[in-house]
Design an enzyme around this catalytic site. Structure first.
Site: not given
Length: 636
Positions: A243, A363-364, A367, A450-451, A457, A502, A523, A534, A589-590
């Site tokens: 319903l 219902i409210r 509406i 995050r930590h 970092n 961490r 992580e 990197y 973690h990220q």
């Protein structure tokens, strides 16, 4: 000044008075504002008029209609605990607007939807057929299609399959179907492999991948095929039944979001959206009468058009369609089954609610949010019309007792809710049942952060298990202060961290709440790249660097993980978050928070590795019937 009244008396309340009478439903007037109605239990925390006024302004600022606001006590307690000094940390959020759930459903192929539909002609009289360009006879597909859409191959013996056969339905109560990894224990790392049997193909298929031939690329392709490819050789239609104002659209949207996050190609088709595009938003309750044949035919027509769109999408490769409508009669459901015959498996999902307070709240909300009443300035008139619509549907309603079905009965209730399952089998349907039995509508905040800044970092290194930097220690202190102010009255709240130092150190100053360490929140595993920068990876492993750059979602670090691996091991965390009825603070973690955030905000999988997840920021996800709301707080 605030006035509270019940049916027998009127109480005058200000900051120096206490309420001495129990009052379940109160109405009041906050000068110089508008009347409000509140579900409140006086036996709980004392509520000042200033807190009530602030709550009223809070809801007004988020676009709620000023005529009436109706809340359950759980919502009020969450809102009253927000302090002004906490709000001072708030920063703009990319997802601060709440969209009406049905508006997020699939858009019809043709907005005029004046086109052909694969439906039985006999369902519609001549005057209705003339409204469409053409309606073609329904043709059952031959054996070739049935073979293509047939049942999946015999599964691996380790695959977890519910043992459900035709016959008496199985009743499942939420409290009996909880995760093995409960809040009182720290779950182990979830490994891939439980659904290997559904992977169709071989490793030789990976040669077509565009990524370079690096150590992590081949394995990533296998995971991508497993997650993003079809997990079963049959397509699945989840057809909602119930319903109005029973939470069908909310359930459909949540299920769609969950399956998409797991990698299943899933779409939500809302028949109400088709009806409004075809016939406008001005139909009154008479349009939904069970003795109004023209209205019945018109509603069947748009349901057939939506079903036709869903089946066409499945022909193009779609896997799971969530068909959202009342589907309240056996004749309507028979029409849908006939259309789906030989094309997809159909499971009916019936939502039943008998709690008047929950129904009134829905219902409210309907509406206030539904486009059906967007042009109706008179709230009481809209309320009366919708209740009349509900009565019309109730007169013709026929509960589901045919085919494969799942019944969710009073699942809002923590104690009395139950689920009935009939003739359900297979990997994906079993997974859907497990998810649904752990979901509910209780509003509560989930805080993601995050930590604090770590030594890695500072050096640009990935992975590892370093300690916090001096700045990270400062954030840990500020986070504890924030949590104590934000959740000071939420004694049942809990703090979740990973098993790495961490995150544990970041949460160390938070006291007064239970803490849980999840290995699943660790992580992403960088494998042999753990502890490297990197730049070092680019110099020493150029193929790996390039593979990751081309496809961060599917790339797996050698002897490590990909983002798809992370999503797999986070599924128990998501189900447990859905099951929780109290606030949860997740310190992680990220990559982990990117994946969790993508679930709540329904982000596409390919966007997950690129979601911004800044340090020293808290993301508050508010879950409830209106949808998912987001706020952000920057502490440093």
């Amino acid at each position: 000044m605030f006035f509270v009244k019940n049916e027998e008396s009127v109480l005058h309340v200000d900051g120096s008075h206490q309420l001495l009478e129990n009052t379940r439903l109160c109405s009041g007037f906050y000068s110089p504002g508008s009347p409000i109605q509140i579900h409140i239990s006086i036996t709980l925390d004392q509520v000042s008029p200033f807190a009530l006024g602030k709550t009223w302004r809070h809801f007004q600022s988020r676009g709620f209609a000023p005529e009436v606001c109706s809340f359950r006590i759980e919502e009020l307690k969450v809102l009253f605990s927000q302090e002004s000094d906490v709000d001072g940390y708030e920063v703009p959020s990319p997802n601060s607007e709440t969209q009406y759930v049905a508006d997020a459903a699939e858009v019809p192929h043709d907005r005029e939807i004046e086109r052909s539909a694969s439906v039985p002609v006999k369902l519609f009289p001549q005057n209705l057929k003339d409204r469409c360009v053409s309606i073609k006879d329904f043709v059952v597909l031959g054996s070739e299609r049935e073979n293509a859409c047939g049942p999946p191959e015999t599964s691996d013996k380790n695959e977890n399959r519910p043992d459900s056969r035709p016959g008496s339905p199985i009743s499942l109560r939420p409290q009996e179907q909880q995760l093995d990894r409960s809040i009182s224990s720290s779950p182990g790392l979830v490994r891939l492999g439980s659904d290997v049997s559904v992977l169709n193909g071989s490793i030789d298929d990976l040669e077509s991948k565009v990524m370079p031939s690096a150590a992590g690329a081949g394995a990533a392709g296998a995971v991508a095929d497993r997650l993003l490819g079809p997990k079963e050789r049959r397509r699945l239609a989840i057809v909602l039944v119930g319903l109005p104002a029973r939470g069908k659209t909310f359930t459909a949207a949540k299920l769609t979001r969950y399956l998409r996050w797991l990698g299943h190609d899933t779409k939500h088709f809302n028949v109400g959206k088709y009806r409004r595009l075809k016939h406008g938003c001005t139909q009154n309750a008479d349009f939904f009468r069970s003795d109004n044949q023209e209205g019945i035919d018109a509603r069947n027509e748009v349901a057939a058009l939506a079903m036709d769109d869903m089946l066409s999408w499945m022909d193009e490769g779609g896997q799971v369609g969530v068909f959202d409508a009342t589907n309240s009669t056996k004749l309507r459901r028979k029409m849908l089954l006939t259309m789906a015959e030989g094309k997809c498996q159909v499971i009916f999902l019936e939502t039943i609610c008998k709690d008047p307070a929950v129904i009134d709240q829905n219902i409210r909300l309907k509406i206030r949010k539904s486009p059906d009443y967007a042009d109706q300035p008179d709230y009481e008139a809209a309320l009366a019309d919708f209740k009349a619509r509900l009565v019309n549907y109730s007169k013709a309603y026929e509960p589901v007792d045919e085919g494969s079905y799942i019944k969710m009965i009073d699942m809002v209730s923590e104690q009395d809710g139950q689920m009935q399952v009939n003739n359900i089998s297979g990997y994906l349907p079993g997974r859907i049942v497990f998810f649904l039995v752990n979901t509910h509508l209780t509003p509560r905040p989930i805080l993601l952060t995050r930590h604090g800044e770590s030594m890695f970092n500072l050096n640009g290194r990935i992975g590892g298990d370093p300690e916090l930097s001096a700045t990270g220690d400062i954030y840990a202190t500020k986070l504890a202060s924030f949590v104590h102010k934000r959740l000071k009255s939420q004694h049942s709240a809990s703090i979740w961290t990973s098993t790495l130092r961490r995150t544990i150190l970041t949460a160390t100053h938070i006291t007064g709440f239970p803490k849980v360490q999840w290995r699943a929140l660790d992580e992403i595993d960088a494998g042999i790249c753990d502890g490297m920068t990197y730049e070092e990876i680019k110099e020493t492993m150029p193929d790996e660097y390039q593979s990751r750059k081309l496809d961060k979602l599917r790339y797996r670090y050698p002897r490590g993980e990909s983002y798809l691996d992370v999503i797999q091991r986070l599924e128990p965390v998501i189900v447990e978050l859905e099951r929780q009825r109290s606030p949860v603070v997740v310190v992680a973690h990220q990559a982990i928070l990117r994946s969790l955030y993508a679930y709540f905000t329904d982000k596409p999988l390919d966007e997950i590795p690129h979601i911004e997840m800044p340090l020293h920021t808290i993301i508050e996800i508010q879950m409830g019937v209106p949808g998912v709301q987001e706020k952000r707080y920057k502490l440093l």
